[in-house]
Design an enzyme around this catalytic site. Structure first.
Site, PDB file in Angstrom:
ATOM      1  CB  ILE A  12      -0.977   0.002   1.199  1.00 32.02           C
ATOM      2  CG1 ILE A  12      -1.753  -1.328   1.250  1.00 32.02           C
ATOM      3  CG2 ILE A  12      -1.956   1.166   1.085  1.00 32.02           C
ATOM      4  CD1 ILE A  12      -2.717  -1.453   2.405  1.00 32.02           C
ATOM      5  CG  ASP A  32      10.067  -0.715   3.335  1.00 30.65           C
ATOM      6  OD1 ASP A  32       8.909  -0.596   2.888  1.00 30.65           O
ATOM      7  OD2 ASP A  32      10.533  -1.822   3.719  1.00 30.65           O
ATOM      8  CG  ASP A  59      14.030  -2.612  12.703  1.00 30.13           C
ATOM      9  OD1 ASP A  59      12.989  -2.086  13.140  1.00 30.13           O
ATOM     10  OD2 ASP A  59      14.317  -3.809  12.902  1.00 30.13           O
ATOM     11  CG  LEU A  86       6.211  -7.655  11.354  1.00 27.29           C
ATOM     12  CD1 LEU A  86       6.688  -8.497  12.534  1.00 27.29           C
ATOM     13  CD2 LEU A  86       6.974  -8.055  10.091  1.00 27.29           C
ATOM     14  CG  ASN A 102       8.111  -4.905  13.424  1.00 24.17           C
ATOM     15  OD1 ASN A 102       9.267  -4.612  13.140  1.00 24.17           O
ATOM     16  ND2 ASN A 102       7.089  -4.552  12.658  1.00 24.17           N
ATOM     17  CB  SER A 127      -6.728  -3.860  10.009  1.00 25.34           C
ATOM     18  OG  SER A 127      -7.434  -5.007   9.612  1.00 25.34           O
ATOM     19  CE1 TYR A 152      -1.803  -6.515  10.797  1.00 27.42           C
ATOM     20  CE2 TYR A 152      -4.020  -7.443  10.836  1.00 27.42           C
ATOM     21  CZ  TYR A 152      -3.122  -6.525  10.354  1.00 27.42           C
ATOM     22  OH  TYR A 152      -3.522  -5.601   9.423  1.00 27.42           O
ATOM     23  CE  LYS A 156      -1.880  -2.799  11.406  1.00 29.55           C
ATOM     24  NZ  LYS A 156      -0.900  -1.778  11.015  1.00 29.55           N
TER      25      LYS A 156
HETATM   26  N1  UFG Z   1      -9.425 -17.447   1.047  1.00 27.69           N
HETATM   27  C1  UFG Z   1      -9.632 -18.637   0.397  1.00 27.69           C
HETATM   28  N2  UFG Z   1      -8.547 -19.273  -0.142  1.00 27.69           N
HETATM   29  C2  UFG Z   1      -7.281 -18.772  -0.064  1.00 27.69           C
HETATM   30  C3  UFG Z   1      -7.073 -17.540   0.599  1.00 27.69           C
HETATM   31  C4  UFG Z   1      -8.171 -16.912   1.163  1.00 27.69           C
HETATM   32  O1  UFG Z   1     -10.752 -19.121   0.312  1.00 27.69           O
HETATM   33  O2  UFG Z   1      -6.352 -19.407  -0.580  1.00 27.69           O
HETATM   34  C5  UFG Z   1     -10.575 -16.755   1.640  1.00 27.69           C
HETATM   35  C6  UFG Z   1     -10.438 -16.567   3.139  1.00 27.69           C
HETATM   36  O3  UFG Z   1     -10.820 -17.718   3.834  1.00 27.69           O
HETATM   37  C7  UFG Z   1     -11.347 -15.376   3.364  1.00 27.69           C
HETATM   38  C8  UFG Z   1     -11.196 -14.561   2.068  1.00 27.69           C
HETATM   39  O4  UFG Z   1     -10.664 -15.470   1.104  1.00 27.69           O
HETATM   40  O5  UFG Z   1     -12.669 -15.793   3.477  1.00 27.69           O
HETATM   41  C9  UFG Z   1     -10.238 -13.406   2.226  1.00 27.69           C
HETATM   42  O6  UFG Z   1      -9.030 -13.880   2.793  1.00 27.69           O
HETATM   43  P1  UFG Z   1      -7.709 -13.011   2.849  1.00 27.69           P
HETATM   44  O7  UFG Z   1      -6.663 -13.843   3.496  1.00 27.69           O
HETATM   45  O8  UFG Z   1      -7.409 -12.426   1.516  1.00 27.69           O
HETATM   46  O9  UFG Z   1      -8.120 -11.782   3.766  1.00 27.69           O
HETATM   47  P2  UFG Z   1      -8.673 -11.773   5.267  1.00 27.69           P
HETATM   48  O10 UFG Z   1     -10.050 -11.200   5.191  1.00 27.69           O
HETATM   49  O11 UFG Z   1      -8.511 -13.045   5.966  1.00 27.69           O
HETATM   50  O12 UFG Z   1      -7.620 -10.788   5.927  1.00 27.69           O
HETATM   51  C10 UFG Z   1      -7.641  -9.422   5.620  1.00 27.69           C
HETATM   52  C11 UFG Z   1      -6.245  -8.822   5.795  1.00 27.69           C
HETATM   53  C12 UFG Z   1      -5.810  -8.875   7.232  1.00 27.69           C
HETATM   54  C13 UFG Z   1      -6.867  -8.297   8.110  1.00 27.69           C
HETATM   55  C14 UFG Z   1      -8.194  -8.957   7.857  1.00 27.69           C
HETATM   56  C15 UFG Z   1      -9.290  -8.328   8.622  1.00 27.69           C
HETATM   57  O13 UFG Z   1      -5.308  -9.515   5.016  1.00 27.69           O
HETATM   58  O14 UFG Z   1      -4.640  -8.103   7.368  1.00 27.69           O
HETATM   59  O15 UFG Z   1      -8.540  -8.829   6.486  1.00 27.69           O
HETATM   60  O16 UFG Z   1     -10.470  -9.030   8.475  1.00 27.69           O
HETATM   61  F1  UFG Z   1      -6.542  -8.470   9.421  1.00 27.69           F
END
Ligand code: UFG
Length: 349
Positions: A12, A32, A59, A86, A102, A127, A152, A156
């Site tokens: 981002i 960074d 860092d 992270l 971190n 988030s 995590y 936040k």
């Molecule tokens: N999903 C799959 N298959 C995959 C990967 C993800 O089905 O291989 C699904 C997950 O189960 C979820 C959706 O796709 O239902 C989105 O998953 P992501 O991992 O892309 O995103 P998340 O919603 O789990 O996580 C995101 C951010 C986090 C944050 C979170 C808050 O990446 O940093 O939203 O809800 F904390």
């Protein structure tokens, strides 16, 4: 304005630098340590914008270096946009101390520098994870927080609280936390995008890497949720739309439009989309068929979340300009760009 972008080589952060350089006259400095990014990110920014980014490899948990090698070298900043952190939910469960150390120390060190060098504005990457599994959808900024589950998420939540408390103590300072929903997509040129180190966890990089043969499986994590097609619902927002919100937020603060010393905004499209709908949007916008499988639910996942974004629309004048199809086609262009480039070997899990 002269702005410090932390995590400016990241997903981002780099898109935000591109937005600033393409649309404003503001000066940008990035810091960074490449913990989940790489120096080539600055080359990509230069390719897209024609401008070099002055940058530091420090860092942020190292206060001495941060102070002596960055803040004492640069003249005063008008604001800081703090992305560096992270962000892998699963990893944070396994390594909580690393995450607290971190993410919190980085932020605290920046606040110490804000105090010392009298910097008037700060934007924090938060988030929607702070809402956990909300009882009512869409979530507004008034929806109760603190039900987040991962370390995590707590970094936040704590980061927001630290920032709020700090803001109350300082005159002529304003801060904003932006609660991102699910950032996806790449710069529309396809020349900058997400490049997680190792095997990706997030849906869209898994989809694009699977579609180009880097990964041998795409599993949908659960189809037994109580949603329209059984798969989980999220609010997917194009990374360039997220990026632009930071520019608006910073300008809003600096123009002294924000009365409260500290404020928080949801940053989502306001639309819930299922995992299968994401897959269909990818297939429709790229013409590539995805031979996915249905797997079990992923531990820690919530069923559904999406944003009420009226506050960010009304106050900051932000609105999403790109669609989920734009996100999928740009993510795919970025994947093809990686496939064709020499970066391929390095990035490939
Ligand atoms: N999903 C799959 N298959 C995959 C990967 C993800 O089905 O291989 C699904 C997950 O189960 C979820 C959706 O796709 O239902 C989105 O998953 P992501 O991992 O892309 O995103 P998340 O919603 O789990 O996580 C995101 C951010 C986090 C944050 C979170 C808050 O990446 O940093 O939203 O809800 F904390």
């Amino acid at each position: 304005m002269k702005l410090l972008i932390t995590g400016g080589a990241g997903y981002i952060g780099s898109h935000t630098i591109i937005d600033i350089l393409e649309n404003t006259d503001h000066e940008v400095v990035s810091v960074d340590n490449f913990s989940n990014s790489e120096p080539a990110s600055y080359d990509r920014i230069e390719q897209i914008t024609g401008q070099k980014v002055r940058h530091y490899d420090i860092d942020l948990t190292d206060y001495k270096r941060l102070k002596e090698e960055l803040f004492e070298v640069e003249s005063a900043f008008d604001g800081i946009i703090h992305f560096a952190a992270l962000k892998a939910v699963g990893e944070s469960v396994e390594k909580p101390v690393m995450y607290y150390h971190n993410n919190l120390n980085s932020q605290i060190n920046l606040l110490k520098c804000i105090e010392k060098y009298d910097i008037p504005a700060f934007i924090f990457s938060s988030s929607c994870t702070v809402y956990g599994e909300a009882e009512t959808l869409p979530v507004t900024e008034e929806t109760p927080v603190s039900k987040t589950e991962s370390p995590y998420g707590y970094t936040k939540l704590a980061g927001e609280k630290i920032l709020e408390d700090f803001s109350k103590t300082k005159d002529n300072f304003r801060a904003i936390s932006l609660r991102y929903f699910n950032p996806v997509g790449a710069h529309m040129s396809g020349k900058n995008g997400e490049l997680p180190k190792g095997r990706p966890n997030n849906l869209v990089p898994v989809v694009t890497q699977f579609a180009s043969g880097w990964l041998d499986a795409l599993a949908v994590h659960g189809d037994d949720y109580e949603t329209r097609d059984g798969t989980a619902i999220r609010d997917y927002i194009h990374v360039s739309d997220i990026a632009h919100a930071h520019v608006l937020a910073m300008e809003y603060i600096v123009a002294q439009k924000q009365e409260a010393v500290y404020d928080v905004y949801n940053l989502g499209v306001g639309k819930g989309v299922t995992v299968l709908e994401v897959i269909k949007a990818f297939e429709a916008s790229t013409g590539k068929k995805l031979d996915y499988t249905i797997g079990p639910r992923r531990a820690g996942d919530i069923e559904a979340i999406y944003a009420d974004n009226s506050k960010v629309r009304n106050r900051l004048g932000w609105e999403p300009r790109l669609t989920i199809e734009d996100a999928m086609s740009s993510a795919w262009r970025w994947q093809e760009h990686l496939n064709a480039s020499r970066d391929y070997g390095k990035a490939r899990p």
